[in-house]
Design a protein around this motif. Structure first.
Motif, PDB file in Angstrom:
ATOM      1  N   THR A  72      35.077  50.942  37.891  1.00 63.49           N
ATOM      2  CA  THR A  72      34.828  49.729  38.671  1.00 63.49           C
ATOM      3  C   THR A  72      35.691  48.558  38.218  1.00 63.49           C
ATOM      4  N   TRP A  73      35.777  48.312  36.902  1.00 62.64           N
ATOM      5  CA  TRP A  73      36.592  47.179  36.442  1.00 62.64           C
ATOM      6  C   TRP A  73      38.069  47.441  36.710  1.00 62.64           C
ATOM      7  N   GLN A  74      38.477  48.701  36.644  1.00 59.03           N
ATOM      8  CA  GLN A  74      39.859  49.029  36.968  1.00 59.03           C
ATOM      9  C   GLN A  74      40.131  48.766  38.448  1.00 59.03           C
ATOM     10  N   ALA A  75      39.176  49.108  39.301  1.00 62.19           N
ATOM     11  CA  ALA A  75      39.320  48.828  40.731  1.00 62.19           C
ATOM     12  C   ALA A  75      39.402  47.321  40.970  1.00 62.19           C
ATOM     13  N   ALA A  76      38.580  46.566  40.255  1.00 63.24           N
ATOM     14  CA  ALA A  76      38.618  45.103  40.395  1.00 63.24           C
ATOM     15  C   ALA A  76      39.981  44.564  39.955  1.00 63.24           C
ATOM     16  N   THR A  77      40.517  45.117  38.892  1.00 60.04           N
ATOM     17  CA  THR A  77      41.825  44.675  38.404  1.00 60.04           C
ATOM     18  C   THR A  77      42.916  44.947  39.431  1.00 60.04           C
ATOM     19  N   ILE A  78      42.929  46.151  39.976  1.00 61.71           N
ATOM     20  CA  ILE A  78      43.940  46.497  40.985  1.00 61.71           C
ATOM     21  C   ILE A  78      43.785  45.614  42.216  1.00 61.71           C
ATOM     22  N   THR A  79      42.555  45.392  42.633  1.00 58.74           N
ATOM     23  CA  THR A  79      42.315  44.564  43.814  1.00 58.74           C
ATOM     24  C   THR A  79      42.770  43.134  43.589  1.00 58.74           C
ATOM     25  N   GLN A  80      42.437  42.570  42.441  1.00 66.36           N
ATOM     26  CA  GLN A  80      42.861  41.201  42.144  1.00 66.36           C
ATOM     27  C   GLN A  80      44.384  41.116  42.083  1.00 66.36           C
ATOM     28  N   LEU A  81      45.027  42.119  41.482  1.00 65.21           N
ATOM     29  CA  LEU A  81      46.482  42.115  41.363  1.00 65.21           C
ATOM     30  C   LEU A  81      47.143  42.224  42.735  1.00 65.21           C
ATOM     31  N   THR A  82      46.676  43.162  43.552  1.00 69.76           N
ATOM     32  CA  THR A  82      47.283  43.305  44.883  1.00 69.76           C
ATOM     33  C   THR A  82      46.995  42.085  45.752  1.00 69.76           C
ATOM     34  N   GLY A  83      45.819  41.487  45.580  1.00 65.07           N
ATOM     35  CA  GLY A  83      45.502  40.261  46.315  1.00 65.07           C
ATOM     36  C   GLY A  83      46.422  39.123  45.907  1.00 65.07           C
ATOM     37  N   PHE A  84      46.669  38.996  44.604  1.00 65.53           N
ATOM     38  CA  PHE A  84      47.581  37.969  44.113  1.00 65.53           C
ATOM     39  C   PHE A  84      48.989  38.179  44.668  1.00 65.53           C
ATOM     40  N   LEU A  85      49.457  39.423  44.622  1.00 63.97           N
ATOM     41  CA  LEU A  85      50.808  39.712  45.117  1.00 63.97           C
ATOM     42  C   LEU A  85      50.924  39.434  46.616  1.00 63.97           C
ATOM     43  N   MET A  86      49.892  39.781  47.379  1.00 67.06           N
ATOM     44  CA  MET A  86      49.908  39.518  48.818  1.00 67.06           C
ATOM     45  C   MET A  86      49.906  38.021  49.093  1.00 67.06           C
ATOM     46  N   ALA A  87      49.071  37.283  48.376  1.00 61.04           N
ATOM     47  CA  ALA A  87      49.026  35.832  48.562  1.00 61.04           C
ATOM     48  C   ALA A  87      50.365  35.198  48.186  1.00 61.04           C
ATOM     49  N   LEU A  88      50.971  35.671  47.113  1.00 58.48           N
ATOM     50  CA  LEU A  88      52.268  35.158  46.684  1.00 58.48           C
ATOM     51  C   LEU A  88      53.348  35.448  47.728  1.00 58.48           C
ATOM     52  N   LEU A  89      53.327  36.642  48.290  1.00 56.30           N
ATOM     53  CA  LEU A  89      54.284  37.011  49.334  1.00 56.30           C
ATOM     54  C   LEU A  89      54.105  36.141  50.578  1.00 56.30           C
TER      55      LEU A  89
END
Length: 141
Positions: free
Chosen positions: A30-47
């Motif tokens: 679960t925490w790994q999923a949260a990490t991946i989600t936060q990272l991909t969300g950050f990258l999408m927002a940055l893009l």
């Protein structure tokens, strides 16, 4: 009308994200999923920001530090939602999540927290919330 469309888009994405995170967490945790989600969300927002540039990034200095930590709630949201979906299913999780959101927004509006203007909550708002809770209970039975 535009606000309602974006609200529906956001609601749909919250549900899709929750289901995707629950599936990811089954494989990696679960925490790994949260990490991946936060990272991909950050990258999408940055893009998106790189193309839209609809604000002053330097303006963050004017924001209270408490509000800058708002993104940290995302990790708790993801963990809680994934855990709930695994225990009670998608429909009941999203229903309970919406009720919790409404309860907290009632408190924010009523007491004027976070610099929001105070709003009076009357019988129609409480009846609406009670109907939502009742609807969720009926769905769960």
């Amino acid at each position: 009308m535009r606000g309602i469309l974006f609200a529906f888009l956001g609601g749909a994405c919250i549900t899709l994200q929750g289901v995707a995170n629950a599936r990811i967490s089954e494989d990696i945790g679960t925490w790994q999923a949260a990490t991946i989600t936060q990272l991909t969300g950050f990258l999408m927002a940055l893009l998106i920001y790189a193309f839209v540039r609809d604000g002053d990034l330097g303006g963050y200095r004017k924001v209270k530090p408490l509000y800058l930590a708002g993104g940290a709630f995302g990790a708790v949201i993801i963990y809680s939602e994934v855990t709930a979906i695994q225990h009670i299913g998608v429909t009941f999780t999203i229903s309970a999540l919406l009720i919790a959101q409404l309860l907290v927004t009632f408190l924010i509006d009523t007491f004027g927290w976070f610099g929001r203007p105070k709003s009076k909550m009357g019988a129609p708002q409480f009846i609406g919330l009670a109907l939502m809770v009742g609807g969720v209970l009926v769905m769960k039975l």
